[in-house]
Scaffold this motif. Structure first.
Motif, PDB file in Angstrom:
ATOM      1  N   ALA A  89       0.809  -1.227   0.000  1.00 24.11           N
ATOM      2  CA  ALA A  89       0.000   0.000   0.000  1.00 24.11           C
ATOM      3  C   ALA A  89       0.840   1.274   0.000  1.00 24.11           C
ATOM      4  O   ALA A  89       0.465   2.268  -0.635  1.00 24.11           O
ATOM      5  CB  ALA A  89      -0.932  -0.007   1.209  1.00 24.11           C
ATOM      6  N   TYR A  90       1.954   1.246   0.698  1.00 24.75           N
ATOM      7  CA  TYR A  90       2.724   2.482   0.891  1.00 24.75           C
ATOM      8  C   TYR A  90       4.196   2.347   0.512  1.00 24.75           C
ATOM      9  O   TYR A  90       5.029   3.147   0.948  1.00 24.75           O
ATOM     10  CB  TYR A  90       2.619   2.934   2.352  1.00 24.75           C
ATOM     11  CG  TYR A  90       1.223   3.372   2.744  1.00 24.75           C
ATOM     12  CD1 TYR A  90       0.736   4.616   2.370  1.00 24.75           C
ATOM     13  CD2 TYR A  90       0.398   2.523   3.482  1.00 24.75           C
ATOM     14  CE1 TYR A  90      -0.545   5.023   2.735  1.00 24.75           C
ATOM     15  CE2 TYR A  90      -0.888   2.916   3.850  1.00 24.75           C
ATOM     16  CZ  TYR A  90      -1.355   4.168   3.470  1.00 24.75           C
ATOM     17  OH  TYR A  90      -2.618   4.562   3.810  1.00 24.75           O
ATOM     18  N   GLY A  91       4.520   1.352  -0.304  1.00 25.41           N
ATOM     19  CA  GLY A  91       5.910   1.147  -0.713  1.00 25.41           C
ATOM     20  C   GLY A  91       6.504   2.372  -1.384  1.00 25.41           C
ATOM     21  O   GLY A  91       7.670   2.715  -1.169  1.00 25.41           O
ATOM     22  N   GLY A 145      10.495   7.089  -0.834  1.00 24.33           N
ATOM     23  CA  GLY A 145      10.790   8.509  -1.004  1.00 24.33           C
ATOM     24  C   GLY A 145       9.920   9.224  -2.011  1.00 24.33           C
ATOM     25  O   GLY A 145      10.179  10.384  -2.345  1.00 24.33           O
ATOM     26  N   LYS A 146       8.863   8.537  -2.483  1.00 18.36           N
ATOM     27  CA  LYS A 146       7.969   9.180  -3.443  1.00 18.36           C
ATOM     28  C   LYS A 146       6.738   9.743  -2.732  1.00 18.36           C
ATOM     29  O   LYS A 146       6.554   9.571  -1.532  1.00 18.36           O
ATOM     30  CB  LYS A 146       7.557   8.172  -4.516  1.00 18.36           C
ATOM     31  CG  LYS A 146       8.733   7.651  -5.339  1.00 18.36           C
ATOM     32  CD  LYS A 146       8.293   6.630  -6.364  1.00 18.36           C
ATOM     33  CE  LYS A 146       9.484   6.103  -7.167  1.00 18.36           C
ATOM     34  NZ  LYS A 146       9.082   5.081  -8.150  1.00 18.36           N
ATOM     35  N   THR A 147       5.861  10.421  -3.493  1.00 17.42           N
ATOM     36  CA  THR A 147       4.671  11.031  -2.917  1.00 17.42           C
ATOM     37  C   THR A 147       3.500  10.061  -2.934  1.00 17.42           C
ATOM     38  O   THR A 147       3.518   9.051  -3.647  1.00 17.42           O
ATOM     39  CB  THR A 147       4.283  12.303  -3.690  1.00 17.42           C
ATOM     40  OG1 THR A 147       3.965  11.934  -5.046  1.00 17.42           O
ATOM     41  CG2 THR A 147       5.412  13.305  -3.702  1.00 17.42           C
ATOM     42  N   SER A 183       0.638  10.621  -4.221  1.00 19.42           N
ATOM     43  CA  SER A 183       0.001  10.695  -5.529  1.00 19.42           C
ATOM     44  C   SER A 183       0.901  10.201  -6.654  1.00 19.42           C
ATOM     45  O   SER A 183       0.443   9.950  -7.766  1.00 19.42           O
ATOM     46  CB  SER A 183      -0.414  12.135  -5.832  1.00 19.42           C
ATOM     47  OG  SER A 183       0.738  12.964  -5.936  1.00 19.42           O
ATOM     48  N   GLY A 184       2.200  10.105  -6.344  1.00 21.32           N
ATOM     49  CA  GLY A 184       3.164   9.706  -7.367  1.00 21.32           C
ATOM     50  C   GLY A 184       3.715  10.879  -8.150  1.00 21.32           C
ATOM     51  O   GLY A 184       4.563  10.713  -9.024  1.00 21.32           O
ATOM     52  N   GLU A 185       3.278  12.103  -7.804  1.00 22.56           N
ATOM     53  CA  GLU A 185       3.733  13.301  -8.504  1.00 22.56           C
ATOM     54  C   GLU A 185       4.318  14.297  -7.509  1.00 22.56           C
ATOM     55  O   GLU A 185       3.958  14.311  -6.325  1.00 22.56           O
ATOM     56  CB  GLU A 185       2.576  13.952  -9.257  1.00 22.56           C
ATOM     57  CG  GLU A 185       1.945  13.040 -10.322  1.00 22.56           C
ATOM     58  CD  GLU A 185       0.743  13.699 -10.983  1.00 22.56           C
ATOM     59  OE1 GLU A 185       0.350  14.795 -10.536  1.00 22.56           O
ATOM     60  OE2 GLU A 185       0.200  13.114 -11.933  1.00 22.56           O
ATOM     61  N   GLY A 186       5.214  15.146  -7.998  1.00 21.06           N
ATOM     62  CA  GLY A 186       5.785  16.195  -7.162  1.00 21.06           C
ATOM     63  C   GLY A 186       6.772  15.676  -6.135  1.00 21.06           C
ATOM     64  O   GLY A 186       7.249  14.540  -6.197  1.00 21.06           O
ATOM     65  N   LYS A 187       7.079  16.558  -5.149  1.00 19.05           N
ATOM     66  CA  LYS A 187       8.050  16.230  -4.109  1.00 19.05           C
ATOM     67  C   LYS A 187       7.337  15.904  -2.799  1.00 19.05           C
ATOM     68  O   LYS A 187       6.276  16.456  -2.515  1.00 19.05           O
ATOM     69  CB  LYS A 187       9.004  17.405  -3.884  1.00 19.05           C
ATOM     70  CG  LYS A 187       9.921  17.692  -5.059  1.00 19.05           C
ATOM     71  CD  LYS A 187      10.862  18.845  -4.740  1.00 19.05           C
ATOM     72  CE  LYS A 187      11.802  19.114  -5.906  1.00 19.05           C
ATOM     73  NZ  LYS A 187      12.738  20.240  -5.589  1.00 19.05           N
ATOM     74  N   PRO A 188       7.908  15.015  -1.974  1.00 21.01           N
ATOM     75  CA  PRO A 188       7.306  14.684  -0.682  1.00 21.01           C
ATOM     76  C   PRO A 188       7.202  15.917   0.215  1.00 21.01           C
ATOM     77  O   PRO A 188       8.055  16.806   0.178  1.00 21.01           O
ATOM     78  CB  PRO A 188       8.283  13.661  -0.082  1.00 21.01           C
ATOM     79  CG  PRO A 188       9.044  13.129  -1.239  1.00 21.01           C
ATOM     80  CD  PRO A 188       9.140  14.254  -2.217  1.00 21.01           C
ATOM     81  N   GLY A 189       6.134  15.973   1.015  1.00 25.24           N
ATOM     82  CA  GLY A 189       5.932  17.086   1.933  1.00 25.24           C
ATOM     83  C   GLY A 189       5.368  16.612   3.251  1.00 25.24           C
ATOM     84  O   GLY A 189       5.632  15.483   3.691  1.00 25.24           O
ATOM     85  N   ASP A 190       4.527  17.441   3.879  1.00 26.33           N
ATOM     86  CA  ASP A 190       3.984  17.116   5.200  1.00 26.33           C
ATOM     87  C   ASP A 190       3.107  15.867   5.187  1.00 26.33           C
ATOM     88  O   ASP A 190       3.131  15.078   6.131  1.00 26.33           O
ATOM     89  CB  ASP A 190       3.167  18.305   5.729  1.00 26.33           C
ATOM     90  CG  ASP A 190       4.059  19.457   6.161  1.00 26.33           C
ATOM     91  OD1 ASP A 190       5.286  19.306   6.064  1.00 26.33           O
ATOM     92  OD2 ASP A 190       3.528  20.502   6.570  1.00 26.33           O
ATOM     93  N   ILE A 217      13.307  19.812   7.152  1.00 26.60           N
ATOM     94  CA  ILE A 217      14.174  18.652   6.943  1.00 26.60           C
ATOM     95  C   ILE A 217      13.540  17.782   5.871  1.00 26.60           C
ATOM     96  O   ILE A 217      12.362  17.449   5.955  1.00 26.60           O
ATOM     97  CB  ILE A 217      14.378  17.881   8.267  1.00 26.60           C
ATOM     98  CG1 ILE A 217      15.269  16.662   8.043  1.00 26.60           C
ATOM     99  CG2 ILE A 217      13.069  17.463   8.897  1.00 26.60           C
ATOM    100  CD1 ILE A 217      15.740  16.015   9.334  1.00 26.60           C
ATOM    101  N   SER A 218      14.303  17.511   4.832  1.00 24.70           N
ATOM    102  CA  SER A 218      13.805  16.737   3.683  1.00 24.70           C
ATOM    103  C   SER A 218      12.542  17.363   3.097  1.00 24.70           C
ATOM    104  O   SER A 218      11.591  16.668   2.737  1.00 24.70           O
ATOM    105  CB  SER A 218      13.530  15.290   4.099  1.00 24.70           C
ATOM    106  OG  SER A 218      14.702  14.693   4.596  1.00 24.70           O
ATOM    107  N   GLY A 219      12.498  18.687   3.047  1.00 23.41           N
ATOM    108  CA  GLY A 219      11.392  19.396   2.416  1.00 23.41           C
ATOM    109  C   GLY A 219      10.162  19.558   3.276  1.00 23.41           C
ATOM    110  O   GLY A 219       9.180  20.148   2.858  1.00 23.41           O
TER     111      GLY A 219
END
Length: 800
Positions: free
Chosen positions: A142-144, A149-151, A153-160, A402-404
């Motif tokens: 489910a969350y691999g 290190g991906k989002t 949604s699979g798009e953009g950069k990781p955030g909160d 930290i890490s965005g």
């Protein structure tokens, strides 16, 4: 001195700094949003409170304002209620004496509940319940992508959102491991806490405020300890919410009477529409966030979601009706507790009045917290048709990421201040990191940022050591520096210092631009180093001293030296022993003792050398007396007769070693020379630096020299270890090569079970299955055979 300008969040035009005009000349009233105390303070808090402290110190000790600094402690809010209540319920559960089967059943229920609440994708993998046994497989499915290190949604950069997901996954992973090992209590607390809360929260006595104050008092003490460790000045006044509940109720009641708030089912809400209809402006700090429902809900807190009766979706709670399991106080609207935003309005107004010069806090508080503060306070003080300016200047500290993702307790992506000071930072180094950034901008933790801070700190440290060494050398004289003058008439550095002073003033006046100040100090130190490096030029000792004292003052104002206090008129970093009241005789005693020890060691060698004999015949006590009566700036100067003599003795030993015909005598002399430098002088906090001008005696904290010595020893040990590994590998390769050379070419292929027939030279002709070896393979085999024959013949010839 230039007029001070600051970045004021209330002024939007171009975001440029605006003049700071205090309510009362020479004074500044300041309210800072303090911590919500329920957990360890982390580097994000350090960024906020250290940056605030730096600005406060600049206003106090550079611009000369008399600052009245008030800070609140939030000791009752949704986070604290949940933390304290859940902790109490967990302790009660632990004492129930449940059987192992009952505890396992409870853990399984809590595990499934936590998964459903926080990680819905786990339920889509399979229709069966999520259990500790099947969790890992379902988590990866489910969350691999998030774990990789991906989002989401699979798009953009990781955030909160991704940081929060990782936190929940981490909690479930730890819980699954603990449950499978039958270590539920302690290992699975993060999932047990919310589940127990859902079952038993109503059982907690709302009137027993000690349930919450025991928690907040402990964490407030921990926070203050962290701030002390970071050399953050204590507030002039500290206010706490629980001490202001009656005043808060009175404040809220007046807002209702003025028509800007309304009661609904025991809670009181601020009426934004009525406030704006009266000619006031709402969301002055962040007008673009005015209709941001997510931020509004976050501002109301997790326990306020079920409260109803609002007229407008953005209306916020001034007073909350307490539900079962929440602390409560009496009010005109029934039992309840203060809303989050109202606390600051009431406490700041109580101490500072209807208007303050500065209000500060983290940038993440701008909306809704600070905007709501402004609205309710201005509603309290305003007259219809006339706005009231409650805060003249709003300062927002940039957050640490930290890490965005923003570093925060709720995301659990933080490093505590205590851990950081144990492993990664010194208090000074952490301050320098923050000084290198703009206080109102975000800072991303990076290796480059830390490296830059360490380099700047080292350059300042070396500058102080060098300048002090030259001043002491000029005061006390010595064989290497007879030409130095403490009262030199040279003024070659005067213009450099004046330019630096102007640069620092301009930078601090431009909204506390500390990065520019550090750059200016770096340029000043570079100019001083260039001046010192010219061996034929006369040194401008007074100029160097003036430079060093200026830098000392600035780093003192910035809070980089916890051992000093205003007016910061010393030279260099102070130590705890700086203010020790010792006589010159007491100070010089350990240096004289080392001299006599070295003298005894040298005399025992029975060396016949006229220069050494003269040095050993010096009466250190008589050499010391004339110096002790002079006008000496630094205590270290008293030790110079001893140290100059020790330095000369060491130099003579090295000369003798170079001219010695005996290898044993040479090694003995060099060993004693090294002992003098690395052992005796290190223990005194003295380092000998061979410069183009001569041997400069530097006074360096003993701990630094010992650390350098240990680091040097570690480097040597590492090189020796690497050398030994290389030697062993070469020996192995040599042995392997020799063993291979002993194999006769006629036998080399016979041990290989791929083949079944060989010719008289041992070259295989048929494979195991009886097939002929192909021509191309045979060509390769013969080439290997020839190579082996050559090394075999060489080995035979060599071995006889």
């Amino acid at each position: 001195m230039a007029d001070l300008k600051i970045h004021n969040s209330l002024v939007k035009k171009g975001q440029e700094p605006v003049p700071f005009i205090p309510i009362e000349a020479g004074k500044a009233s300041w309210y800072a949003c303090g911590p919500t105390v329920y957990d360890h303070s982390h580097l994000g808090h350090a960024r906020n409170y250290v940056s605030t402290d730096i600005i406060r110190r600049i206003m106090l000790h550079y611009f000369g304002f008399k600052v009245n600094f008030v800070m609140n402690i939030t000791d009752v809010d949704d986070k604290i209620i949940l933390r304290a209540r859940r902790s109490k319920l967990l302790e009660i559960e632990k004492k129930k004496g449940r059987s192992e089967t009952e505890v396992s059943k409870l853990a399984a229920e809590a595990f499934e509940s936590y998964a459903k609440e926080n990680l819905p994708e786990l339920l889509k993998v399979d229709s069966t319940p999520v259990t500790p046994e099947n969790y890992a497989k379902r988590r990866d499915a489910a969350y691999g992508k998030v774990l990789a290190g991906k989002t989401l949604s699979g798009e953009g950069k990781p955030g909160d959102d991704e940081a929060k997901t990782k936190m929940h996954l981490s909690n479930l992973t730890a819980a699954a491991d603990a449950i499978l090992k039958n270590q539920v209590f302690g290992g699975a607390d993060e999932i047990l806490l919310p589940y127990l809360d859902s079952l038993y929260k109503e059982t907690v006595d709302a009137k027993d405020h000690k349930t919450w104050t025991d928690v907040t008092e402990y964490w407030e003490d921990q926070f203050m300890g962290d701030m002390d460790a970071l050399n953050v000045l204590r507030p002039d006044i500290i206010t706490r919410v629980t001490a202001y509940v009656p005043q808060i109720a009175t404040f809220v009641d007046k807002i209702i009477q003025k028509g800007f708030a309304y009661e609904a089912d025991g809670s009181v809400y601020f009426d934004i529409a009525a406030f704006e209809e009266a000619g006031n402006t709402y969301a002055r700090l962040r007008p673009q966030s005015k209709n941001d429902q997510a931020l509004q809900e976050e501002g109301e807190g997790s326990l306020g979601k079920s409260l109803g009766g609002k007229k407008g979706p953005g209306d916020f709670a001034l007073w909350k009706k307490s539900k079962a399991g929440e602390p409560s106080w009496p009010s005109p609207w029934g039992e309840g507790r203060p809303g989050w935003h109202i606390e600051c309005s009431v406490m700041a107004s109580d101490v500072l009045g209807s208007q303050m010069d500065i209000h500060s806090g983290g940038v993440d508080l701008a909306f809704p917290h600070h905007d709501n503060e402004l609205a309710q306070s201005e509603a309290f003080y305003c007259e219809h048709g006339h706005e009231h300016s409650w805060v003249k200047n709003f300062l927002h500290m940039g957050h640490l990421s930290i890490s965005g993702s923003k570093m925060s307790k709720s995301l659990k992506n933080f490093q505590t201040i205590r851990d950081a000071l144990k492993t990664d930072y010194t208090p000074r180094n952490m301050r320098v990191v923050f000084l290198l950034g703009q206080w109102n901008k975000g800072v991303e933790i990076s290796t480059q940022m830390r490296t830059e801070a360490l380099a700047w700190e080292d350059s300042v440290n070396n500058f102080f050591i060098n300048v002090k060494a030259y001043i002491v050398a000029a005061e006390a004289g010595g064989p290497s520096f007879k030409s130095l003058s403490i009262s030199s008439k040279q003024q070659s550095l005067k213009s450099v210092l004046e330019k630096a002073e102007q640069g620092v003033n301009a930078a601090l006046s431009d909204s506390f631009d500390t990065k520019a100040v550090l750059e200016t100090i770096g340029q000043l130190i570079s100019a001083a180093s260039i001046h010192i490096s010219k061996p034929r030029d006369e040194l401008d000792i007074p100029g160097l001293e003036a430079m060093a004292r200026f830098v000392t003052r600035i780093v003192g104002i910035f809070g980089l030296d916890s051992n000093t206090s205003p007016p910061y008129d010393g030279l260099g970093w102070a130590t705890a022993a700086t203010d020790a009241k010792t006589s010159s005789e007491e100070f010089v005693k350990p240096f004289a003792e080392v001299y006599h020890t070295i003298k005894s060691r040298v005399e025992s060698l029975g060396l016949k050398n006229e220069s050494l004999e003269k040095l050993l015949a010096i009466d250190i006590d008589s050499e010391f007396k004339p110096l002790s009566s002079g006008n000496i700036k630094f205590q270290e100067s008293y030790a110079m007769p001893c140290l100059n003599t020790i330095s000369e003795i060491r130099e003579e030993l090295r000369k003798l070693a170079q001219s010695s015909a005996s290898k044993d005598e040479k090694n003995q002399l060099l060993k004693l020379s090294d002992e003098i430098r690395d052992d005796h002088l290190t223990e005194l906090g003295v380092y000998l630096d061979d410069t183009p001008r001569g041997t400069l005696i530097k006074f360096v904290p003993k701990e630094e020299l010992l650390a350098q010595k240990a680091e040097k020893a570690a480097r040597i040990a590492q090189k020796e270890a690497e050398k030994e590994v290389k030697r062993v590998e070469l020996e192995r390769q040599k042995a392997e090569k020799e063993a291979k050379a002993r194999v006769s070419p006629t036998e080399m292929f016979k041990s290989d079970d791929k083949y079944s027939v060989w010719d008289e030279q041992g070259i295989p002709t048929k494979l195991k299955d009886g097939k002929e070896v192909t021509a191309s393979a045979l060509k390769k085999i013969k080439k290997e055979w020839e190579k082996q024959k050559k090394v075999y013949d060489e080995w035979k010839a060599k071995s006889g």
